[in-house]
Enzyme design. Structure first.
Site, PDB file in Angstrom:
ATOM      1  N   ALA A 191      47.846  62.286   8.050  1.00 35.89           N
ATOM      2  CA  ALA A 191      48.945  63.221   8.257  1.00 35.89           C
ATOM      3  C   ALA A 191      49.199  63.525   9.727  1.00 35.89           C
ATOM      4  CB  ALA A 191      48.660  64.531   7.513  1.00 35.89           C
TER       5      ALA A 191
ATOM      6  N   ASN B 207      56.335  69.375  13.148  1.00 35.52           N
ATOM      7  CA  ASN B 207      55.503  69.287  14.347  1.00 35.52           C
ATOM      8  C   ASN B 207      54.785  67.955  14.513  1.00 35.52           C
ATOM      9  OD1 ASN B 207      53.408  69.410  12.474  1.00 35.52           O
ATOM     10  ND2 ASN B 207      52.799  71.493  12.992  1.00 35.52           N
ATOM     11  N   LYS B 208      54.996  67.020  13.586  1.00 29.48           N
ATOM     12  CA  LYS B 208      54.287  65.752  13.665  1.00 29.48           C
ATOM     13  C   LYS B 208      54.905  64.835  14.726  1.00 29.48           C
ATOM     14  CE  LYS B 208      51.257  66.581  10.435  1.00 29.48           C
ATOM     15  NZ  LYS B 208      51.594  67.951  10.015  1.00 29.48           N
ATOM     16  N   ASN B 209      54.115  63.851  15.178  1.00 33.02           N
ATOM     17  CA  ASN B 209      54.602  62.905  16.197  1.00 33.02           C
ATOM     18  C   ASN B 209      55.854  62.184  15.730  1.00 33.02           C
ATOM     19  OD1 ASN B 209      52.084  63.718  17.137  1.00 33.02           O
ATOM     20  ND2 ASN B 209      51.602  61.712  18.008  1.00 33.02           N
TER      21      ASN B 209
END
Length: 377
Positions: free
Chosen positions: A161, A187-189
């Protein structure tokens, strides 16, 4: 007054600087906003290729990606799934949804990932899956975990994740186990706002995931609205997939930005006595989803004091995860929450992460580190 005028630095905001708006506009203007639009398949194919695997199955969030993978593997009541104690609650919940029992393992003192030695000690005849989490984008020691699982005929499932584009031994996260789950939270890459994906090289597992994610409608037959199995509505919309495709087109650029930020944070924070930093896994490529630190007594202030001071300086933060053995919901579920988890406890009590979005400037990072350094007593 100075803090009031300072630019607010959120802990993490998405960087939408590619084709996101164009693709979403096309989806909306043509009316293809459900899961039937063209961007879903395009995103699945692009992200699977990015991970170096054959199949991608887009779903509505990362938690259900893990649940779907576990269901496809046949995990159920009576089985045990080994997970890190130091992880997001979603990892444990995905196991609970199947009726299986999460079993917790403490973190490694340096990488903060699941400790392979501790995994071996927790295996029982009921252990069906080991599910490591690449914490904060730092890949786990997958060679050690693969060896442990192969010896015991246990399935290895990555919770990737937080690790878009991370690699170990030259292979990318998602392709380091039989099946893996990703999150695309804001907020993930790589983000879709909300969303997730299961990736795998296994044709049968991919088919099972596609079947179960769509209410168990038949994959290759007309819909009679007779359902042979209990399925789930885990579909991703075309709008979310449109964002995901645009993000995947720039995934390497986004990764490189996070890595540059992570290295700058590490360089600056290493100068400050009383700050403990996550160390890279040997043989792995860290993508620095989040830049975290743990405050030690040498800093002279508590974690909570530092977090409050950063807030006064318009710098946003988030506390680290609380360990799974501390979770009332999991104790109520029946998990064995006894035993010592000293590394997990240390991180939960003393750790937090700093602004980490891909759009940060070097000046932003220097400002954050200057505040951390200045507050030390």
């Amino acid at each position: 007054m100075e803090a009031f005028l300072a630019k607010f630095l959120p802990v993490c905001e998405p960087l939408l600087a590619g084709n996101e708006l164009a693709y979403v506009t096309e989806a909306v203007s043509t009316g293809w906003i459900s899961s039937a639009g063209k961007y879903v398949k395009a995103f699945e194919e692009a992200f699977a290729q990015y991970c170096g695997v054959k199949h991608g199955i887009a779903v509505s969030n990362g938690t259900v990606a893990l649940h779907l993978a576990l269901v496809a593997l046949g995990v159920g009541k009576g089985d045990e799934v080994i997970i890190p104690d130091f992880t997001m609650m979603a990892s444990a919940l995905a196991v609970c949804y199947t009726g299986a029992m999460p079993v917790f393992v403490d973190a490694d003192t340096e990488t903060w990932n699941i400790s392979p030695a501790a995994v071996a000690a927790k295996i029982t005849p009921r252990t069906k899956v080991v599910m490591p989490v690449h914490i904060f984008g730092n890949p786990c020691d997958m060679a050690a975990l693969e060896s442990i699982c192969a010896d015991k005929n246990i399935i290895l499932l990555e919770d990737a994740a937080e690790a878009h584009g991370a690699s170990f031994g030259g292979k990318r996260a998602g392709g380091l186990s039989r099946i893996a789950g990703f999150s695309f939270f804001a907020n993930k890459n790589v983000t879709t706002g909300e969303g997730g994906m299961v990736v795998t090289d296994d044709d049968d597992l991919a088919q099972a995931c596609r079947y179960y994610k769509n209410l168990c409608f038949p994959l290759d037959a007309p819909r009679t609205y007779l359902h042979a199995d209990i399925g789930f509505n885990y579909r991703m919309s075309n709008i979310h997939a449109a964002i995901g495709l645009a993000q995947t087109e720039r995934a390497d650029d986004l990764k490189q930005q996070r890595q540059a930020h992570g290295l700058l944070y590490r360089e600056r924070l290493a100068e400050i006595q009383g700050v403990c930093l996550q160390q890279d896994q040997p043989g792995g490529e860290n993508v620095f989803w989040m830049n975290g630190l743990a405050v030690t007594p040498e800093y002279g202030r508590s974690r909570d004091e530092l977090v409050a001071y950063l807030k006064e300086q318009a710098i946003d933060t988030r506390l680290f995860f609380n360990g799974m053995h501390r979770q009332p919901a999991l104790e109520k579920y029946g998990c064995d929450c006894r035993g010592a988890y000293p590394v997990s406890d240390m991180l939960a009590d003393n750790g937090f992460y700093l602004p980490s979005g891909s759009g940060l400037s070097n000046d932003d990072i220097h400002r954050v580190c200057d505040v951390v350094a200045a507050f030390r007593r």
